[in-house]
Motif scaffolding. Structure first.
Motif, PDB file in Angstrom:
ATOM      1  N   LEU A 151      24.259  33.319  44.572  1.00 19.48           N
ATOM      2  CA  LEU A 151      24.056  34.651  44.007  1.00 19.48           C
ATOM      3  C   LEU A 151      24.567  34.711  42.577  1.00 19.48           C
ATOM      4  O   LEU A 151      23.896  35.276  41.691  1.00 19.48           O
ATOM      5  N   GLY A 152      25.746  34.128  42.330  1.00 18.61           N
ATOM      6  CA  GLY A 152      26.293  34.155  40.981  1.00 18.61           C
ATOM      7  C   GLY A 152      25.392  33.464  39.976  1.00 18.61           C
ATOM      8  O   GLY A 152      25.238  33.937  38.844  1.00 18.61           O
ATOM      9  N   ASP A 165      21.638  34.385  35.283  1.00 16.16           N
ATOM     10  CA  ASP A 165      20.396  34.189  34.529  1.00 16.16           C
ATOM     11  C   ASP A 165      19.611  35.488  34.340  1.00 16.16           C
ATOM     12  O   ASP A 165      18.715  35.549  33.509  1.00 16.16           O
ATOM     13  N   ARG A 166      19.956  36.527  35.096  1.00 19.12           N
ATOM     14  CA  ARG A 166      19.194  37.788  35.021  1.00 19.12           C
ATOM     15  C   ARG A 166      19.925  38.861  34.219  1.00 19.12           C
ATOM     16  O   ARG A 166      19.397  39.386  33.251  1.00 19.12           O
ATOM     17  N   ASN A 167      21.127  39.235  34.635  1.00 22.30           N
ATOM     18  CA  ASN A 167      21.881  40.269  33.922  1.00 22.30           C
ATOM     19  C   ASN A 167      23.357  39.915  34.041  1.00 22.30           C
ATOM     20  O   ASN A 167      24.039  40.305  34.989  1.00 22.30           O
ATOM     21  N   PHE A 184      29.475  43.858  39.144  1.00 19.71           N
ATOM     22  CA  PHE A 184      29.120  43.960  40.560  1.00 19.71           C
ATOM     23  C   PHE A 184      30.053  43.110  41.420  1.00 19.71           C
ATOM     24  O   PHE A 184      30.555  43.563  42.454  1.00 19.71           O
ATOM     25  N   SER A 185      30.307  41.877  40.986  1.00 20.61           N
ATOM     26  CA  SER A 185      31.184  40.985  41.746  1.00 20.61           C
ATOM     27  C   SER A 185      32.596  41.559  41.850  1.00 20.61           C
ATOM     28  O   SER A 185      33.216  41.546  42.915  1.00 20.61           O
ATOM     29  N   LEU A 186      33.120  42.081  40.747  1.00 19.81           N
ATOM     30  CA  LEU A 186      34.473  42.631  40.749  1.00 19.81           C
ATOM     31  C   LEU A 186      34.590  43.836  41.680  1.00 19.81           C
ATOM     32  O   LEU A 186      35.575  43.972  42.426  1.00 19.81           O
ATOM     33  N   VAL A 187      33.598  44.710  41.627  1.00 18.73           N
ATOM     34  CA  VAL A 187      33.624  45.894  42.504  1.00 18.73           C
ATOM     35  C   VAL A 187      33.611  45.482  43.972  1.00 18.73           C
ATOM     36  O   VAL A 187      34.387  45.984  44.789  1.00 18.73           O
ATOM     37  N   MET A 188      32.742  44.540  44.297  1.00 19.85           N
ATOM     38  CA  MET A 188      32.619  44.124  45.696  1.00 19.85           C
ATOM     39  C   MET A 188      33.846  43.351  46.180  1.00 19.85           C
ATOM     40  O   MET A 188      34.218  43.442  47.356  1.00 19.85           O
ATOM     41  N   ILE A 189      34.492  42.617  45.280  1.00 20.11           N
ATOM     42  CA  ILE A 189      35.741  41.948  45.661  1.00 20.11           C
ATOM     43  C   ILE A 189      36.768  42.985  46.089  1.00 20.11           C
ATOM     44  O   ILE A 189      37.449  42.836  47.116  1.00 20.11           O
ATOM     45  N   SER A 230      30.874  34.469  43.817  1.00 16.77           N
ATOM     46  CA  SER A 230      29.799  34.914  42.928  1.00 16.77           C
ATOM     47  C   SER A 230      30.304  35.164  41.513  1.00 16.77           C
ATOM     48  O   SER A 230      29.521  35.187  40.557  1.00 16.77           O
ATOM     49  N   LEU A 231      31.612  35.349  41.371  1.00 15.30           N
ATOM     50  CA  LEU A 231      32.183  35.622  40.047  1.00 15.30           C
ATOM     51  C   LEU A 231      32.278  34.353  39.190  1.00 15.30           C
ATOM     52  O   LEU A 231      32.188  34.418  37.964  1.00 15.30           O
ATOM     53  N   THR A 232      32.434  33.189  39.813  1.00 20.00           N
ATOM     54  CA  THR A 232      32.717  31.960  39.069  1.00 20.00           C
ATOM     55  C   THR A 232      31.609  31.550  38.106  1.00 20.00           C
ATOM     56  O   THR A 232      31.869  31.347  36.910  1.00 20.00           O
TER      57      THR A 232
END
Length: 414
Positions: free
Chosen positions: A282-283, A288-290, A297-302, A332-334
């Motif tokens: 996912l990351g 590559d998209r946004n 998004f990753s930070l919020v979901m963490i 996904s953050l990495t």
């Protein structure tokens, strides 16, 4: 006549020349990337299996839980020191040769750990093993990005990181099982064997990275003068810490709080690994998209899944699923942070990319220390999840000025 016969010597077999990266086929490129990911598999196995082995190490050396956790911090210290130092000083070294040397040093660190007969020796071994970590991922990730087709940098970087994630599915449970059955040194012996296999694979498969020009120490250190590099590193150092605050003490959390038999801990780690593999994929896609929105998004979901773990960690099944989600969104953050550093570092991409792993391992050490402090204060094994969620919120607060300042700089005429 005799002199002529003795002067004729058999011709030495000539070594097959190593091709340049521009001369290899797409199929060979994928095989090379798999070999590079194998190094990530070895690194991921050692980084995460140590957390599951802490009770065994504490018992073997007669140390407390929080002191046993120092081997996590020792490895992280090796990464933090080794990543910027090695990449800054090795800018002129061919990337292929550097990768071989890094994985060789990684092997030696684990060989020392296998034969460690005292706790201080094990600490030293973990520091040595951590030194090549960040530099390896930096050079391997940049090599993969350099070989990738246009518009696929994020997915190429994520593929190398996938080795680390797959390790949490296969390598960590296998090493954990070996450690439980034959003693914790068996887990490090497995990692050493994987490292040797990686060296052999890279020796025969890795091309010369002719499209990656050498850099000087001065050029690489130029990354340290860029505010966007420091802000991106802060996102990782803060936002990633919550995951390690939970992971470091997951064995005690699941056995003491949820009542899981320790023999089933491999299944908990497997759930994390499956989530981590999906998160790496996912990351890469969102990078590559946004890129900027993907990081947010990753930070919020963490933060969300860490809060959820605080409430679900009393139940074996739901807690294990939630732990898998921590692996998913944490991983996904990495790749998103790695690609962002490539974008903002200018010509100093190698150092900047390695600093990403320094930042993540500062998060490792800081998260482990924070989790240990919360537990030592008497708040229980679930409390590190809430402390980690607080770190995710802090990283979100850093994200807003980071993105704003970059956008403003892009609008400002040079």
């Amino acid at each position: 006549m005799l002199e002529r016969l003795t002067s004729v010597r058999p011709a030495r077999p000539r070594r097959r020349p190593v091709p340049r990266q521009t001369d290899i086929s797409p199929r060979r490129r994928w095989i090379v990337m798999i070999a590079l990911a194998a190094g990530g598999f070895a690194i991921g196995t050692t980084e995460f299996v140590s957390m599951g082995l802490l009770p065994l190490i504490a018992q073997d050396f007669g140390v407390t839980e929080d002191r046993a956790g120092l081997i996590i911090s020792a490895y992280a210290l090796g990464v933090v020191v080794g990543a910027p130092t090695i990449t800054a000083l090795s800018g002129r070294m061919p990337r292929r040769r550097l990768l071989l040397l890094l994985m060789g040093a990684f092997f030696l660190g684990h060989l020392l750990a296998v034969f460690a007969d005292s706790y201080p020796t094990l600490i030293v071994a973990r520091i040595i093993a951590g030194l090549p970590h960040g530099a390896y991922f930096s050079v391997a990730g940049l090599s993969a990005a350099s070989m990738s087709p246009p518009g696929k940098r994020g997915q190429a970087v994520a593929f190398i990181g996938m080795g680390l994630s797959v390790a949490t599915v296969a390598g960590v449970p296998a090493a954990q099982a070996l450690g439980q059955a034959f003693g914790w040194p068996a887990a490090y012996l497995l990692v050493a064997a994987i490292a040797v296999a990686t060296v052999v694979a890279l020796w025969f498969l890795m091309p010369h990275m002719s499209e990656m020009p050498p850099t000087s120490v001065r050029t690489e250190l130029g990354a340290l003068g860029r505010s966007q590099v420091w802000l991106t590193l802060a996102l990782g150092a803060v936002g990633f810490g919550g995951m390690f605050a939970v992971y470091t003490y997951i064995t005690w959390t699941m056995t003491e709080r949820a009542g899981l038999d320790v023999s089933w801990m491999w299944l908990v780690l497997l759930a994390y690994g499956v989530g981590s593999v999906g998160g790496q994929w996912l990351g890469g896609v969102i990078a590559d998209r946004n890129l900027e929105i993907g990081i947010l998004f990753s930070l919020v979901m963490i933060g969300v899944v860490l809060v959820g773990f605080y409430f679900t960690s009393t139940n074996v099944v739901i807690g294990t699923i939630n732990f898998g989600l921590i692996g998913f969104f944490g991983s996904s953050l990495t790749p998103t942070l790695q690609v962002r550093l490539m974008d903002v570092a200018g010509d100093a991409q190698t150092l900047a990319a390695s600093l990403n792993h320094s930042a993540l391992n500062l998060a490792n050490a800081g998260g482990a220390a924070l989790g240990g402090a919360v537990i030592a204060a008497g708040f229980g094994y679930a409390a590190p999840a809430l402390a980690g969620a607080g770190l995710a919120v802090a990283a979100i607060l850093v994200w807003f000025p980071t993105v704003y300042l970059r956008a403003r700089s892009a609008r400002t005429p040079s």
